[in-house]
Design an enzyme around this catalytic site. Structure first.
Site, PDB file in Angstrom:
ATOM      1  CG  HIS A 105     -39.479  25.762  10.234  1.00 16.74           C
ATOM      2  ND1 HIS A 105     -38.786  24.581  10.257  1.00 16.74           N
ATOM      3  CD2 HIS A 105     -39.721  26.054  11.535  1.00 16.74           C
ATOM      4  CE1 HIS A 105     -38.595  24.184  11.514  1.00 16.74           C
ATOM      5  NE2 HIS A 105     -39.168  25.070  12.297  1.00 16.74           N
TER       6      HIS A 105
ATOM      7  CE  LYS B 109     -38.733  24.771   3.122  1.00 12.56           C
ATOM      8  NZ  LYS B 109     -38.987  24.766   4.576  1.00 12.56           N
TER       9      LYS B 109
ATOM     10  CE1 TYR C 130     -36.174  21.389   3.249  1.00 12.18           C
ATOM     11  CE2 TYR C 130     -36.046  19.257   4.339  1.00 12.18           C
ATOM     12  CZ  TYR C 130     -35.832  20.635   4.351  1.00 12.18           C
ATOM     13  OH  TYR C 130     -35.285  21.232   5.452  1.00 12.18           O
TER      14      TYR C 130
END
Length: 186
Positions: free
Chosen positions: A61, A70, A130
């Site tokens: 993604h 992230k 995350y």
């Protein structure tokens, strides 16, 4: 915290200093000044936590707008975590790196903006947390096919079985059809 270089310049593997004895352990998992100095990342604005069972694959993604960097880690279990460079101007465009992250090794992976991200659960269960540099924006979310032949990601599939994926991930775009991230790569 030790920042370890990876074959893709902007992706970093982080290893915390762990202090432990028979009572347990202590570690620093994030320090804003040190992290920003090494990565140049924007501040984090969102934290996420997911739990999955063995054989689940989530990803690959990324967002075409409201792009997210992230910082990922596993607090229970183990995953194989992957970052794919989607930055059209990057010399590593279309390349990937993958690392085992676990509660035991306490490693983290910095996945910068402009990368697709995914993970595969290798333990019985895994809890994955995350931090993100921008908010989730479903209208800009893209899923790249996890088993795209052009990427040739070497997922450590258990017993060679196909992973369990969502319908969204099952119908992910081929890498060559997915929109590239077009901001200047660092």
């Amino acid at each position: 915290m030790q920042f370890i270089e990876t074959p893709i310049k902007d992706v970093k593997l982080l290893e915390p200093k762990v202090f432990g004895d028979d009572r347990g352990f202590f570690m620093e998992t994030f320090r804003a000044d040190e992290f920003a100095n090494v990565t140049g990342a924007k501040p984090f604005v969102q934290d996420n936590h997911s739990k999955s069972t063995q054989g689940i694959l989530r990803g690959l993604h990324y967002q075409t707008k409201n792009t997210q960097g992230k910082l990922v880690r596993v607090v229970q279990g183990e995953v194989f975590d992957v970052a794919v460079d989607m930055r059209k101007a990057s010399p590593t465009f279309g390349k990937w790196v993958g690392y085992f992250l676990s509660a035991e090794n306490k490693r983290q992976l910095w996945v910068p903006e402009g990368f697709a991200h995914g993970f595969y659960v290798t333990s019985e269960t895994a809890e994955f947390v995350y931090k993100c540099t921008d908010y989730y924006a479903p209208e800009y979310d893209v899923s790249v096919k996890w088993n795209d032949a052009d990427l040739a990601i070497e997922w450590p599939l258990i017993n060679g079985k196909n992973p369990i994926v969502s319908e969204k991930d099952n119908s992910g775009l081929p890498f060559l059809s997915a929109p590239a991230f077009t901001e200047t790569a660092s």
